[in-house]
Motif scaffolding. Structure first.
Motif, PDB file in Angstrom:
ATOM      1  N   ASP A  99      50.886  40.107  38.363  1.00 36.84           N
ATOM      2  CA  ASP A  99      49.869  40.091  36.537  1.00 36.84           C
ATOM      3  C   ASP A  99      49.328  39.282  35.853  1.00 36.84           C
ATOM      4  O   ASP A  99      48.388  39.517  35.119  1.00 36.84           O
ATOM      5  N   ALA A 113      43.116  39.055  32.743  1.00 33.75           N
ATOM      6  CA  ALA A 113      41.541  39.739  33.226  1.00 33.75           C
ATOM      7  C   ALA A 113      41.232  38.694  35.037  1.00 33.75           C
ATOM      8  O   ALA A 113      40.726  39.389  35.560  1.00 33.75           O
ATOM      9  N   THR A 116      42.729  39.993  38.555  1.00 32.16           N
ATOM     10  CA  THR A 116      41.786  41.991  38.890  1.00 32.16           C
ATOM     11  C   THR A 116      42.343  41.699  40.290  1.00 32.16           C
ATOM     12  O   THR A 116      42.301  42.320  41.258  1.00 32.16           O
ATOM     13  N   SER A 119      44.730  40.227  41.772  1.00 30.81           N
ATOM     14  CA  SER A 119      45.974  40.131  42.370  1.00 30.81           C
ATOM     15  C   SER A 119      45.967  41.045  43.859  1.00 30.81           C
ATOM     16  O   SER A 119      46.732  41.431  44.557  1.00 30.81           O
ATOM     17  N   THR A 173      38.282  44.404  34.191  1.00 29.50           N
ATOM     18  CA  THR A 173      39.384  44.597  33.513  1.00 29.50           C
ATOM     19  C   THR A 173      40.511  45.685  33.779  1.00 29.50           C
ATOM     20  O   THR A 173      41.756  45.620  33.064  1.00 29.50           O
ATOM     21  N   LEU A 175      42.700  48.007  35.543  1.00 29.02           N
ATOM     22  CA  LEU A 175      43.785  47.582  36.620  1.00 29.02           C
ATOM     23  C   LEU A 175      43.570  48.622  38.077  1.00 29.02           C
ATOM     24  O   LEU A 175      44.144  48.328  38.819  1.00 29.02           O
ATOM     25  N   ARG A 178      41.934  48.160  40.971  1.00 32.60           N
ATOM     26  CA  ARG A 178      42.109  46.992  42.368  1.00 32.60           C
ATOM     27  C   ARG A 178      42.494  48.192  43.626  1.00 32.60           C
ATOM     28  O   ARG A 178      41.771  47.888  43.963  1.00 32.60           O
TER      29      ARG A 178
END
Length: 277
Positions: A99, A113, A116, A119, A173, A175, A178
């Protein structure tokens, strides 16, 4: 690229103040595993090389590399917020979880952020040990063009058929973005984030950096070629496929990285030594 920052363990000052000189930090060599130290040195070198090659945006973009898991949990190295690429050191890099939250003590701030995009790619792709993302003027310029990267140069043809695109969704920003980014990347190793920048992945920092170099050179050459009064000449898909196959050994771990990376480190040690402290 957000005001969202986390004050990490042992730090009670306000965000944005007292960001120490990386060279003033005690070395982590011998305090982390040999494998983590090797990864730290490679990643710090990658940051400084990106600065030498003009692929920086002050503190507003990120490179990351996956570390060995700890207690069954994924761990990554990334740049601390407020440290410039050309001053990065192995000991200054911060370790974060999936995270983007800092694991362990550090005098620096994290920018969750900023992790993001990284990850998402790291967790979706076992081969994406290194993820590099930049906002260079030429890369951003091509990302804003309707047709993206064209088959105008050898640089472009080496990467063209392994290149993915992801539509702009604002500063990263959200999530939920993703999943869409990972789906767009698929099995590709190069990506243009439209109206945003470029991204490459690799089994190690050396391979990811070589890919970034080729992609950025392709973007620069395209913008320069378009300065002519006549449209530049674009090669055929067949020729592009041929060139990609011819150039593919450059990105095979153990081949291109072993040829170019040692020389890049020698150049770095001549021009800007001190990354490996």
């Amino acid at each position: 690229m957000t005001a969202q920052m986390k004050v990490v363990k042992g730090i009670d000052k306000e965000p944005g103040f007292n960001i120490p000189d990386p060279l003033s930090l005690p070395s982590l060599k011998g305090k982390v595993s040999d494998e983590e130290w090797r990864l730290r040195c490679d990643l710090a070198a990658t940051y400084r090389l990106a600065s030498i090659y003009g692929m920086t945006d002050m503190i507003f973009t990120h490179f990351s590399v996956r570390c060995p898991d700890e207690g069954g949990k994924a761990r990554f190295l990334i740049n601390p917020y407020g440290v410039f690429f050309d001053e990065m050191t192995a000991s200054a890099l911060i370790k974060v979880d999936v995270d983007g939250q800092v694991v362990g003590d550090t005098p620096y701030f994290s920018n969750p952020a900023g992790f993001t995009i990284h990850s998402a790619v790291h967790m979706a792709r076992d081969d994406a040990h290194a993820v590099l993302h930049v906002h260079s003027p030429y890369g951003v310029a091509v990302s804003a063009q309707q047709d993206g990267l064209k088959r105008l140069t050898q640089f472009a043809m080496v990467v063209h058929d392994d290149l993915a695109y992801h539509d702009y969704e604002g500063i990263a920003t959200d999530l939920e973005e993703r999943e869409r980014l990972v789906a767009d990347l698929g099995a590709h190793h190069f990506m243009i984030l439209r109206n945003h920048g470029t991204l490459t992945v690799g089994a190690n920092c050396a391979t990811a950096f070589l890919r970034l170099y080729f992609l950025e050179q392709a973007c620069k050459a395209q913008i320069l070629a378009q300065s002519d009064t006549k449209p530049p000449r674009e090669e055929s898909p067949e020729m592009s496929a041929k060139v990609m196959q011819q150039g593919s050994p450059a990105f095979v771990p153990g081949l291109g990285d072993n040829l170019a990376w040692p020389g890049l480190l020698r150049r770095l040690n001549r021009m800007n030594p001190g990354f490996d402290v």
